[in-house]
Design a protein around this motif. Structure first.
Motif, PDB file in Angstrom:
ATOM      1  N   GLY A  45      44.085  -9.681   9.997  1.00 50.25           N
ATOM      2  CA  GLY A  45      45.501  -9.955  10.196  1.00 50.25           C
ATOM      3  C   GLY A  45      45.831 -10.532  11.556  1.00 50.25           C
ATOM      4  N   GLY A  46      44.845 -10.670  12.408  1.00 52.72           N
ATOM      5  CA  GLY A  46      45.076 -11.235  13.733  1.00 52.72           C
ATOM      6  C   GLY A  46      45.239 -12.738  13.687  1.00 52.72           C
ATOM      7  N   PRO A  47      45.807 -13.320  14.744  1.00 52.91           N
ATOM      8  CA  PRO A  47      45.963 -14.776  14.758  1.00 52.91           C
ATOM      9  C   PRO A  47      44.601 -15.438  14.833  1.00 52.91           C
ATOM     10  CG  PRO A  47      46.529 -13.896  16.891  1.00 52.91           C
ATOM     11  CD  PRO A  47      46.293 -12.719  15.986  1.00 52.91           C
ATOM     12  N   ARG A  48      44.477 -16.524  14.125  1.00 56.56           N
ATOM     13  CA  ARG A  48      43.240 -17.287  14.202  1.00 56.56           C
ATOM     14  C   ARG A  48      43.594 -18.688  14.641  1.00 56.56           C
ATOM     15  NH1 ARG A  48      42.027 -20.713   9.845  1.00 56.56           N
ATOM     16  NH2 ARG A  48      43.604 -20.639   8.237  1.00 56.56           N
ATOM     17  N   GLY A  49      42.642 -19.381  15.129  1.00 54.90           N
ATOM     18  CA  GLY A  49      42.894 -20.739  15.571  1.00 54.90           C
ATOM     19  C   GLY A  49      41.701 -21.255  16.330  1.00 54.90           C
ATOM     20  N   PRO A  50      41.855 -22.421  16.930  1.00 53.13           N
ATOM     21  CA  PRO A  50      40.731 -23.032  17.620  1.00 53.13           C
ATOM     22  C   PRO A  50      40.420 -22.406  18.969  1.00 53.13           C
ATOM     23  CG  PRO A  50      42.642 -24.454  17.744  1.00 53.13           C
ATOM     24  CD  PRO A  50      43.018 -23.282  16.875  1.00 53.13           C
ATOM     25  N   ALA A  51      40.877 -21.174  19.207  1.00 50.57           N
ATOM     26  CA  ALA A  51      40.603 -20.527  20.486  1.00 50.57           C
ATOM     27  C   ALA A  51      39.102 -20.332  20.699  1.00 50.57           C
ATOM     28  CB  ALA A  51      41.316 -19.179  20.558  1.00 50.57           C
ATOM     29  N   GLN A  52      38.378 -20.052  19.640  1.00 50.49           N
ATOM     30  CA  GLN A  52      36.939 -19.882  19.727  1.00 50.49           C
ATOM     31  C   GLN A  52      36.265 -21.007  18.951  1.00 50.49           C
ATOM     32  OE1 GLN A  52      34.992 -17.712  21.309  1.00 50.49           O
ATOM     33  NE2 GLN A  52      36.688 -16.616  22.195  1.00 50.49           N
ATOM     34  N   GLY A  53      35.556 -21.875  19.636  1.00 51.65           N
ATOM     35  CA  GLY A  53      34.800 -22.919  18.960  1.00 51.65           C
ATOM     36  C   GLY A  53      35.683 -23.835  18.157  1.00 51.65           C
ATOM     37  N   ASP A  54      35.345 -24.020  16.903  1.00 52.97           N
ATOM     38  CA  ASP A  54      36.066 -24.938  16.038  1.00 52.97           C
ATOM     39  C   ASP A  54      37.081 -24.243  15.152  1.00 52.97           C
ATOM     40  OD1 ASP A  54      34.754 -27.359  16.814  1.00 52.97           O
ATOM     41  OD2 ASP A  54      32.977 -26.642  15.780  1.00 52.97           O
ATOM     42  N   GLY A  55      37.324 -22.979  15.351  1.00 54.03           N
ATOM     43  CA  GLY A  55      38.277 -22.260  14.534  1.00 54.03           C
ATOM     44  C   GLY A  55      37.731 -21.832  13.188  1.00 54.03           C
ATOM     45  N   PHE A  56      36.417 -21.882  13.000  1.00 55.82           N
ATOM     46  CA  PHE A  56      35.821 -21.457  11.736  1.00 55.82           C
ATOM     47  C   PHE A  56      35.850 -19.940  11.582  1.00 55.82           C
ATOM     48  CE2 PHE A  56      33.453 -25.525  12.185  1.00 55.82           C
ATOM     49  CZ  PHE A  56      33.881 -26.109  11.008  1.00 55.82           C
ATOM     50  N   PHE A  57      35.814 -19.218  12.686  1.00 54.88           N
ATOM     51  CA  PHE A  57      35.722 -17.762  12.654  1.00 54.88           C
ATOM     52  C   PHE A  57      36.894 -17.134  13.399  1.00 54.88           C
ATOM     53  CE2 PHE A  57      31.452 -19.432  12.313  1.00 54.88           C
ATOM     54  CZ  PHE A  57      30.930 -18.723  11.255  1.00 54.88           C
ATOM     55  N   CYS A  58      37.308 -15.964  12.934  1.00 51.86           N
ATOM     56  CA  CYS A  58      38.352 -15.206  13.619  1.00 51.86           C
ATOM     57  C   CYS A  58      37.799 -14.736  14.964  1.00 51.86           C
ATOM     58  CB  CYS A  58      38.751 -13.999  12.768  1.00 51.86           C
ATOM     59  SG  CYS A  58      39.873 -12.852  13.591  1.00 51.86           S
ATOM     60  N   PRO A  59      38.519 -14.942  16.054  1.00 53.28           N
ATOM     61  CA  PRO A  59      38.018 -14.499  17.354  1.00 53.28           C
ATOM     62  C   PRO A  59      37.966 -12.973  17.473  1.00 53.28           C
ATOM     63  CG  PRO A  59      40.154 -15.581  17.579  1.00 53.28           C
ATOM     64  CD  PRO A  59      39.769 -15.682  16.154  1.00 53.28           C
ATOM     65  N   GLN A  60      38.723 -12.260  16.652  1.00 51.84           N
ATOM     66  CA  GLN A  60      38.763 -10.802  16.735  1.00 51.84           C
ATOM     67  C   GLN A  60      37.657 -10.151  15.903  1.00 51.84           C
ATOM     68  OE1 GLN A  60      40.700  -9.065  18.728  1.00 51.84           O
ATOM     69  NE2 GLN A  60      40.024  -7.068  18.048  1.00 51.84           N
ATOM     70  N   CYS A  61      37.603 -10.467  14.609  1.00 49.07           N
ATOM     71  CA  CYS A  61      36.669  -9.764  13.706  1.00 49.07           C
ATOM     72  C   CYS A  61      35.482 -10.620  13.283  1.00 49.07           C
ATOM     73  CB  CYS A  61      37.408  -9.251  12.475  1.00 49.07           C
ATOM     74  SG  CYS A  61      37.960 -10.561  11.351  1.00 49.07           S
ATOM     75  N   ARG A  62      35.454 -11.871  13.686  1.00 51.67           N
ATOM     76  CA  ARG A  62      34.365 -12.810  13.404  1.00 51.67           C
ATOM     77  C   ARG A  62      34.200 -13.158  11.923  1.00 51.67           C
ATOM     78  NH1 ARG A  62      30.039  -9.884  17.151  1.00 51.67           N
ATOM     79  NH2 ARG A  62      31.141  -8.169  16.262  1.00 51.67           N
ATOM     80  N   ALA A  63      35.219 -12.948  11.128  1.00 54.18           N
ATOM     81  CA  ALA A  63      35.162 -13.301   9.708  1.00 54.18           C
ATOM     82  C   ALA A  63      35.374 -14.807   9.560  1.00 54.18           C
ATOM     83  CB  ALA A  63      36.234 -12.544   8.928  1.00 54.18           C
ATOM     84  N   LEU A  64      34.646 -15.409   8.655  1.00 55.71           N
ATOM     85  CA  LEU A  64      34.821 -16.825   8.361  1.00 55.71           C
ATOM     86  C   LEU A  64      36.208 -17.039   7.774  1.00 55.71           C
ATOM     87  CD1 LEU A  64      33.363 -19.583   8.319  1.00 55.71           C
ATOM     88  CD2 LEU A  64      32.677 -19.058   5.974  1.00 55.71           C
ATOM     89  N   GLN A  65      36.882 -18.081   8.260  1.00 50.89           N
ATOM     90  CA  GLN A  65      38.250 -18.367   7.844  1.00 50.89           C
ATOM     91  C   GLN A  65      38.294 -19.554   6.884  1.00 50.89           C
ATOM     92  OE1 GLN A  65      40.882 -16.270   8.928  1.00 50.89           O
ATOM     93  NE2 GLN A  65      39.007 -15.171   9.403  1.00 50.89           N
ATOM     94  N   PRO A  66      39.375 -19.723   6.141  1.00 54.65           N
ATOM     95  CA  PRO A  66      39.481 -20.869   5.231  1.00 54.65           C
ATOM     96  C   PRO A  66      39.430 -22.184   5.995  1.00 54.65           C
ATOM     97  CG  PRO A  66      41.202 -19.258   4.778  1.00 54.65           C
ATOM     98  CD  PRO A  66      40.532 -18.824   6.045  1.00 54.65           C
ATOM     99  N   PRO A  67      38.914 -23.231   5.349  1.00 61.76           N
ATOM    100  CA  PRO A  67      38.890 -24.544   6.017  1.00 61.76           C
ATOM    101  C   PRO A  67      40.306 -25.039   6.298  1.00 61.76           C
ATOM    102  CG  PRO A  67      37.546 -24.562   4.010  1.00 61.76           C
ATOM    103  CD  PRO A  67      38.281 -23.261   4.037  1.00 61.76           C
TER     104      PRO A  67
END
Length: 143
Positions: A45-67
């Motif tokens: 439920g945390g914000p995701r975005g290009p903060a880490q790398g290319d935005g493929f993974f959540c910076p908090q829980c490291r789960a792969l995110q939708p393209p």
């Protein structure tokens, strides 16, 4: 196990966030509740975005995110938006992305991450094939 850029991305997730002096740091959930309009992680439920790398993974829980459906093939493959591209650089970027999102790497993960991995891998394959061939690259440019 993880080397190169993938390893640095994974190692970077464990770092603490730093902020401006006098400002209180918020965790992912608190930041999203504070009015952050960034897309949210499907898992934590945390914000995701290009903060880490290319935005493929959540910076908090490291789960792969939708393209990201709004991302074009040139930006995904880190190429200039022009007809002339460095195909060697394109191939290296393709291999780098597949080392991050290939479905074989997610065989022990949740079904959601397996499905997302397949979607990412398909997008990366399509981008690579489209930009590698001059005719399809030109057609993609004018579309």
């Amino acid at each position: 196990m993880w080397g190169g850029r993938a390893g640095s991305l994974l190692r970077g997730w464990g770092r603490q966030l730093t902020g401006a002096p006098g400002r209180r740091l918020l965790n992912c959930r608190a930041a999203s509740q504070a009015g952050n309009s960034a897309p949210r992680c499907w898992k934590c439920g945390g914000p995701r975005g290009p903060a880490q790398g290319d935005g493929f993974f959540c910076p908090q829980c490291r789960a792969l995110q939708p393209p990201d459906a709004t991302r074009d093939y040139f930006s995904l493959m880190d190429c200039n938006r022009s007809f002339r591209i460095d195909t060697t650089k394109l191939q290296h970027r393709y291999q780098q992305l597949q080392r991050l999102v290939h479905p074989d790497l997610f065989s022990q993960r949740s079904q959601t991450e397996k499905d997302l991995s397949e979607k990412h891998s398909t997008v990366v394959n399509d981008a690579y094939r489209t930009l590698l061939a001059p005719l399809s690259r030109g057609l993609y440019l004018v579309s």
